[in-house]
Write a protein that holds these residues in place. Structure first.
Motif, mmCIF file in Angstrom:
data_model
loop_
_atom_site.group_PDB
_atom_site.id
_atom_site.type_symbol
_atom_site.label_atom_id
_atom_site.label_comp_id
_atom_site.label_asym_id
_atom_site.label_seq_id
_atom_site.Cartn_x
_atom_site.Cartn_y
_atom_site.Cartn_z
ATOM 1 N N ALA A 99 0.838 -1.208 0.000
ATOM 2 C CA ALA A 99 0.000 0.000 0.000
ATOM 3 C C ALA A 99 0.869 1.252 0.000
ATOM 4 C CB ALA A 99 -0.938 0.003 1.203
ATOM 5 N N THR A 100 1.918 1.227 0.800
ATOM 6 C CA THR A 100 2.838 2.359 0.851
ATOM 7 C C THR A 100 3.540 2.522 -0.496
ATOM 8 O OG1 THR A 100 3.191 2.080 3.216
ATOM 9 C CG2 THR A 100 4.873 3.294 2.011
ATOM 10 N N ALA A 101 4.009 1.412 -1.059
ATOM 11 C CA ALA A 101 4.724 1.467 -2.339
ATOM 12 C C ALA A 101 3.812 1.956 -3.472
ATOM 13 C CB ALA A 101 5.287 0.091 -2.675
ATOM 14 N N CYS A 102 2.599 1.441 -3.525
ATOM 15 C CA CYS A 102 1.676 1.771 -4.614
ATOM 16 C C CYS A 102 0.854 3.029 -4.344
ATOM 17 C CB CYS A 102 0.737 0.595 -4.873
ATOM 18 S SG CYS A 102 1.560 -0.840 -5.572
ATOM 19 N N ARG A 103 0.963 3.536 -3.122
ATOM 20 C CA ARG A 103 0.249 4.759 -2.732
ATOM 21 C C ARG A 103 -1.266 4.624 -2.839
ATOM 22 N NH1 ARG A 103 4.002 9.396 -5.667
ATOM 23 N NH2 ARG A 103 6.002 8.476 -5.111
ATOM 24 N N CYS A 104 -1.753 3.414 -2.527
ATOM 25 C CA CYS A 104 -3.206 3.212 -2.517
ATOM 26 C C CYS A 104 -3.554 2.063 -1.573
ATOM 27 C CB CYS A 104 -3.742 2.936 -3.925
ATOM 28 S SG CYS A 104 -3.100 1.451 -4.710
ATOM 29 N N ALA A 105 -4.779 2.089 -1.082
ATOM 30 C CA ALA A 105 -5.258 1.060 -0.156
ATOM 31 C C ALA A 105 -5.274 -0.308 -0.838
ATOM 32 C CB ALA A 105 -6.652 1.420 0.333
ATOM 33 N N GLN A 106 -5.127 -1.348 -0.024
ATOM 34 C CA GLN A 106 -5.096 -2.717 -0.531
ATOM 35 C C GLN A 106 -6.197 -3.543 0.129
ATOM 36 O OE1 GLN A 106 -2.590 -3.748 -2.900
ATOM 37 N NE2 GLN A 106 -2.349 -1.526 -2.955
ATOM 38 N N ASP A 107 -6.783 -4.431 -0.639
ATOM 39 C CA ASP A 107 -7.789 -5.373 -0.152
ATOM 40 C C ASP A 107 -7.062 -6.681 0.148
ATOM 41 O OD1 ASP A 107 -10.726 -6.058 0.108
ATOM 42 O OD2 ASP A 107 -10.100 -7.578 -1.344
ATOM 43 N N VAL A 108 -7.349 -7.311 1.274
ATOM 44 C CA VAL A 108 -6.675 -8.554 1.663
ATOM 45 C C VAL A 108 -7.726 -9.646 1.834
ATOM 46 C CG1 VAL A 108 -5.202 -9.674 3.382
ATOM 47 C CG2 VAL A 108 -4.880 -7.239 2.855
ATOM 48 N N ARG A 109 -7.521 -10.754 1.099
ATOM 49 C CA ARG A 109 -8.457 -11.884 1.179
ATOM 50 C C ARG A 109 -7.686 -13.193 1.221
ATOM 51 N NH1 ARG A 109 -13.641 -10.316 -2.352
ATOM 52 N NH2 ARG A 109 -13.457 -8.070 -2.136
ATOM 53 N N LYS A 110 -8.147 -14.083 2.066
ATOM 54 C CA LYS A 110 -7.511 -15.401 2.201
ATOM 55 C C LYS A 110 -8.100 -16.356 1.165
ATOM 56 C CE LYS A 110 -6.733 -19.021 5.626
ATOM 57 N NZ LYS A 110 -7.023 -19.436 7.013
ATOM 58 N N PHE A 111 -7.206 -17.100 0.505
ATOM 59 C CA PHE A 111 -7.665 -18.150 -0.400
ATOM 60 C C PHE A 111 -8.214 -19.302 0.418
ATOM 61 C CE2 PHE A 111 -4.735 -16.099 -3.378
ATOM 62 C CZ PHE A 111 -5.450 -16.183 -4.558
ATOM 63 N N MET A 112 -9.265 -19.930 -0.098
ATOM 64 C CA MET A 112 -9.766 -21.144 0.555
ATOM 65 C C MET A 112 -8.686 -22.212 0.407
ATOM 66 S SD MET A 112 -13.803 -21.052 -0.593
ATOM 67 C CE MET A 112 -13.592 -22.474 -1.560
ATOM 68 N N HIS A 113 -8.521 -23.014 1.422
ATOM 69 C CA HIS A 113 -7.486 -24.043 1.421
ATOM 70 C C HIS A 113 -8.024 -25.293 0.736
ATOM 71 C CE1 HIS A 113 -3.695 -25.653 2.757
ATOM 72 N NE2 HIS A 113 -4.303 -26.713 3.204
ATOM 73 N N ASP A 114 -7.450 -25.681 -0.381
ATOM 74 C CA ASP A 114 -7.847 -26.866 -1.121
ATOM 75 C C ASP A 114 -6.583 -27.680 -1.393
ATOM 76 O OD1 ASP A 114 -8.620 -28.804 -2.991
ATOM 77 O OD2 ASP A 114 -10.082 -27.469 -3.908
ATOM 78 N N LEU A 115 -6.378 -28.722 -0.617
ATOM 79 C CA LEU A 115 -5.156 -29.530 -0.706
ATOM 80 C C LEU A 115 -4.965 -30.137 -2.094
ATOM 81 C CD1 LEU A 115 -5.233 -31.339 2.743
ATOM 82 C CD2 LEU A 115 -3.797 -29.413 2.053
ATOM 83 N N GLU A 116 -6.033 -30.349 -2.841
ATOM 84 C CA GLU A 116 -5.905 -30.930 -4.176
ATOM 85 C C GLU A 116 -5.354 -29.922 -5.184
ATOM 86 O OE1 GLU A 116 -9.413 -32.935 -5.532
ATOM 87 O OE2 GLU A 116 -9.807 -33.744 -3.544
ATOM 88 N N LEU A 117 -5.480 -28.641 -4.887
ATOM 89 C CA LEU A 117 -5.049 -27.617 -5.851
ATOM 90 C C LEU A 117 -3.772 -26.897 -5.465
ATOM 91 C CD1 LEU A 117 -8.526 -26.026 -6.621
ATOM 92 C CD2 LEU A 117 -7.267 -27.699 -7.984
ATOM 93 N N ILE A 118 -3.472 -26.838 -4.189
ATOM 94 C CA ILE A 118 -2.310 -26.079 -3.727
ATOM 95 C C ILE A 118 -1.073 -26.974 -3.750
ATOM 96 C CG2 ILE A 118 -1.289 -24.872 -1.760
ATOM 97 C CD1 ILE A 118 -4.081 -23.908 -1.057
ATOM 98 N N GLU A 119 -0.030 -26.439 -4.330
ATOM 99 C CA GLU A 119 1.226 -27.192 -4.417
ATOM 100 C C GLU A 119 1.873 -27.287 -3.057
ATOM 101 O OE1 GLU A 119 3.554 -25.061 -7.262
ATOM 102 O OE2 GLU A 119 2.140 -25.445 -8.828
#
Length: 119
Positions: A99-119
């Protein structure tokens, strides 16, 4: 560990004077390099809507392709950073840095945990 999408809306950086954009880009890249060095970086990038070779399209469940944003779509994403960190608080620290670097607010969202898709 969880993955978090840190993003900002298209147009969120419109307040930045054109002559400052190079400095903003360098600052954003520095945060990404810091995230790489910390071992939490997974992906980053900005989305192009102004390039004549890049078209935004929506593909419906019936396979029909519509140019441009879907009428009911929310704000378009301008840029993203994906980090993999132990806690939400850690993700918020990285969001504050970008946010500081880009000079704009950031949205933060957690990915759903799916063991079949996440390496």
């Amino acid at each position: 560990m969880a993955r978090y999408l840190i993003s900002f809306e298209k147009g969120a950086m419109d307040h930045i004077p054109e002559e400052d954009l190079g400095e903003v880009g360098k600052a954003a890249h520095a945060v990404c390099e810091e995230a790489k060095d910390a071992g939490v970086f997974r992906f980053a990038g900005g989305l192009s809507y102004d390039d004549g070779d890049v078209e935004h399209a929506v593909v419906g469940t019936d396979g029909m392709v519509m140019d441009g944003p879907y009428p009911e779509s929310k704000e378009l994403i301008g840029g993203v950073l994906v980090v993999e960190v132990p806690t939400r608080d850690d993700a918020l620290v990285w969001a504050a840095k970008i946010a500081t670097a880009c000079r704009c607010a950031q949205d933060v969202r957690k990915f759903m945990h799916d063991l079949e898709l996440i390496e």
